[in-house]
Design an enzyme around this catalytic site. Structure first.
Site, mmCIF file in Angstrom:
data_model
loop_
_atom_site.group_PDB
_atom_site.id
_atom_site.type_symbol
_atom_site.label_atom_id
_atom_site.label_comp_id
_atom_site.label_asym_id
_atom_site.label_seq_id
_atom_site.Cartn_x
_atom_site.Cartn_y
_atom_site.Cartn_z
ATOM 1 N N ASP A 10 8.590 -38.698 4.251
ATOM 2 C CA ASP A 10 8.860 -37.498 3.462
ATOM 3 C C ASP A 10 10.038 -37.653 2.509
ATOM 4 O OD1 ASP A 10 6.809 -36.524 4.919
ATOM 5 O OD2 ASP A 10 7.897 -34.917 5.901
ATOM 6 N N CYS A 30 9.063 -41.668 11.608
ATOM 7 C CA CYS A 30 9.262 -40.643 10.580
ATOM 8 C C CYS A 30 8.476 -39.385 10.930
ATOM 9 C CB CYS A 30 8.851 -41.182 9.219
ATOM 10 S SG CYS A 30 9.373 -40.107 7.856
ATOM 11 N N ASP A 31 8.731 -38.337 10.170
ATOM 12 C CA ASP A 31 8.351 -36.977 10.537
ATOM 13 C C ASP A 31 6.927 -36.815 11.065
ATOM 14 O OD1 ASP A 31 10.826 -36.615 9.515
ATOM 15 O OD2 ASP A 31 10.267 -35.231 7.940
ATOM 16 N N LYS A 32 5.922 -37.229 10.290
ATOM 17 C CA LYS A 32 4.536 -36.976 10.703
ATOM 18 C C LYS A 32 4.008 -38.031 11.658
ATOM 19 C CE LYS A 32 5.024 -33.648 8.006
ATOM 20 N NZ LYS A 32 6.357 -34.112 7.600
ATOM 21 N N GLU A 46 6.398 -29.917 1.734
ATOM 22 C CA GLU A 46 7.736 -29.450 2.071
ATOM 23 C C GLU A 46 8.506 -29.162 0.793
ATOM 24 O OE1 GLU A 46 9.637 -32.298 4.581
ATOM 25 O OE2 GLU A 46 8.468 -31.742 6.336
ATOM 26 N N SER A 96 11.342 -28.844 4.881
ATOM 27 C CA SER A 96 11.868 -30.001 5.587
ATOM 28 C C SER A 96 12.703 -29.527 6.762
ATOM 29 C CB SER A 96 12.742 -30.820 4.638
ATOM 30 O OG SER A 96 13.556 -31.714 5.361
#
Length: 581
Positions: free
Chosen positions: A95, A136-138, A458, A484
């Site tokens: 992201d 990371c995020d996802k 985001e 975010s």
């Protein structure tokens, strides 16, 4: 090796009950074994359990760059426990790189692609177990989703947080750089100032340092029972991460012997524990999207409103950015997420009887853990930062299916003002950069939902620019997209139904009066039902620019943010799980 020796192994597993038997056992598997010999496997290794070691390694960003190193340590652990590791990789859309442009439309879609691609690899090659590493995020929820979907013995491991940077004597992280763009727009930062900041903000490998989405979901991995205790804490460069990786490889082999699967571990109470750790740490609003999606994979009803019920009753006790003072490394320095979990457990905010990948319960894992004195990273439950969680769900005539806001760091929990409406983030960001808004307004960014965006982008670039301009608490922002985990200020996301589905956010006009009450949990526009219905009759869906390819395919099946923006029927529709083939 005799058939009996292959099946009833001294190490406690029965090959005749493992799915890898389809590619390693009997005359019909001779062609498959030929491939394994070609890769240098011995006969013994071929007949051991095959363990998938999946990483999201790539060179896109620092959050993923250390995963390949850690995977090698996982493989050592698997091999030491008499399993045969088979490493493979999947994609990540990071992201921080995708933020603020069209690339962000790929981000949430990547969660589904990660889960789908790991599923297909595991199914296609008949691997018996899975160790999944994500940075990371996802990639964190995507990897945990596929573990629950396949229900093979699985251990999750986080790649680790980044170390904090130093800028003119202060700790900084990537969000400071995004906010620096806003300061640059106002003239507070020169070109040289911004350049100096961007060069020091990210000094190592690892995921964004605050309690943003990656560190939030890392805490979830421990609280929900899919990761080894303390494995979420150490920063990515630390050698101790490799020790946890090796231990994760050994642990998955124990799970094979115990026949302990993810759905034996992850129950509704486990999801309540996960939501509690998000609330207690002031975690990312994206957890309100990912926890329902994970629950969907194992047939448990746990939507945004269920998440919100846990948020309402869980105190905020971790002083973490963006609402607080510290980053993940500082939490690690005082004992890690286990310290937060133990404080919640001791005060009745966590279910201690939930099973974990250690084969022990949460309570058993936390024996001996205590809250350190003389520190202000984690507060006692009896003296919380805020009596209810750092994240709140909202509902009202502007979001009948719900919305979500992070209140950690907010001084005022009620905001009322006129709407300034934008169709898409770019128009809003341009207006913010050009100061084409007024203090007291509620900025509306719509047509950014899962289907209408598409991809539910985001909005960190916009929110950070506002904060950098000193307007973080002076305007509010509402979107059917996402924020975010690094966003701060009065920012409401996931408004559902989304504009593309005819949700009320798509019916707003400039000047409509919006009232947000995060104390009462409401989100309303001061319009009558009759006026909203009249506007809906005049409304038509907007056509987006993604009419082919992966993002188009996503729009054909993705559901509401309320249920996790999922793309398939989930465990309730399955006739069997992979391990039962």
């Amino acid at each position: 090796m005799s058939s009996d020796k292959k099946n009833l192994h001294a190490n406690g597993w029965d090959k005749s009950k493992l799915v890898s038997r389809y590619v390693t056992e009997g005359p019909k598997s001779a062609p498959h074994r030929a491939y394994y010999y070609a890769m240098g496997l011995t006969e013994e290794e071929i007949h051991q359990p095959l363990v998938g070691v999946a990483t999201c390694w790539n060179e896109a960003a620092p959050c993923n760059i250390a995963l390949s190193r850690q995977a090698q340590a996982v493989k050592k652990g698997v091999s030491a426990a008499k399993g045969t590791p088979r490493e493979f990789t999947t994609i990540t859309v990071t992201d921080g790189i995708a933020m603020g442009h069209e690339g962000m439309r790929s981000s949430l879609v990547s969660r589904e692609v990660i889960a789908d691609s790991v599923e297909l690899t595991m199914r296609g090659h008949c691997y018996d177990a899975l160790v999944g590493l994500a940075g990371c995020d996802k990639s964190l929820p995507g990897m945990m989703m596929v573990m629950l979907r396949l229900n093979v013995p699985s251990v999750f491991m986080y790649g680790g947080t980044i170390l904090p940077g130093k800028f003119r004597g202060d700790d900084v992280d990537i969000v400071n750089v995004f906010e620096g763009v806003g300061k640059h727009a106002t003239g507070e930062f020169s070109d040289a100032d911004l350049k100096e900041l961007e060069c020091v903000a990210c000094p190592s490998a690892g995921a964004c340092g605050g309690q943003f989405t990656a560190n939030t979901m890392a805490c979830v991995s421990e609280a929900i029972g899919l990761a080894l205790p303390n494995s979420a804490g150490a920063p990515a460069p630390y050698e101790s991460r490799d020790e946890y990786a090796e231990a994760s490889g050994k642990a998955v082999m124990d799970l094979i012997k115990m026949n302990l699967r993810p759905r034996d571990i992850v129950t509704r109470k486990s999801f309540e524990n996960a939501a509690a750790i998000v609330a207690a740490t002031g975690g990312s609003t994206n957890a309100g999207l990912h926890l329902p999606a994970m629950a969907h994979e194992c047939g448990i009803d746990f939507d945004l409103h269920d998440v919100g019920e846990v948020f309402k009753k869980t105190p905020l006790i971790a002083n973490l950015r963006p609402g607080g003072k510290y980053v993940a490394k500082h939490l690690y320095d005082v004992g890690g997420v286990g310290v937060v979990m133990k404080e919640l457990l001791d005060n009745g905010f966590l279910h201690g009887d939930c099973m974990t990948v250690t084969g022990k319960t949460i309570a058993e894992n936390l024996e001996g853990v205590s809250l350190p004195e003389d520190q202000d990273v984690v507060f006692p439950v009896k003296k919380p930062i805020h009596p209810t969680g750092g994240v709140v769900t909202l509902k009202g005539n502007l979001a009948p299916l719900g919305a979500i806001v992070k209140i950690a760091g907010l001084e005022e929990l009620v905001f009322e003002g006129p709407a300034r409406v934008f169709d898409g983030e770019e128009a809003a960001f341009d207006a913010v950069q050009n100061r084409e808004y007024k203090e007291g307004e509620v900025i509306i960014i719509r047509y950014e939902g899962p289907k209408g965006g598409p991809g539910m982008r985001e909005m960190l670039s916009t929110t950070a620019a506002l904060y950098g301009q000193g307007m973080g608490g002076k305007v509010a922002l509402i979107t059917d997209g996402r924020f975010s985990g690094g966003t701060r200020g009065f920012c409401i996301g996931h408004a559902a139904p989304e504009a593309q589905d005819g949700g009320p956010i798509g019916l707003l006009k400039d000047g409509d009066i919006i009232r947000i009450d995060a104390e009462a949990g409401t989100l309303d526009v001061k319009l009558s039902d009759e006026e909203l219905e009249a506007r809906k009759k005049e409304w038509t869906p907007r056509k987006h620019n993604y009419q082919n390819g992966a993002i188009w395919k996503y729009t054909q099946t993705v559901g509401s943010a309320e249920k996790g923006a999922v793309t398939h029927p989930g465990a309730k529709a399955e006739t069997h799980t992979f391990v039962d083939l």
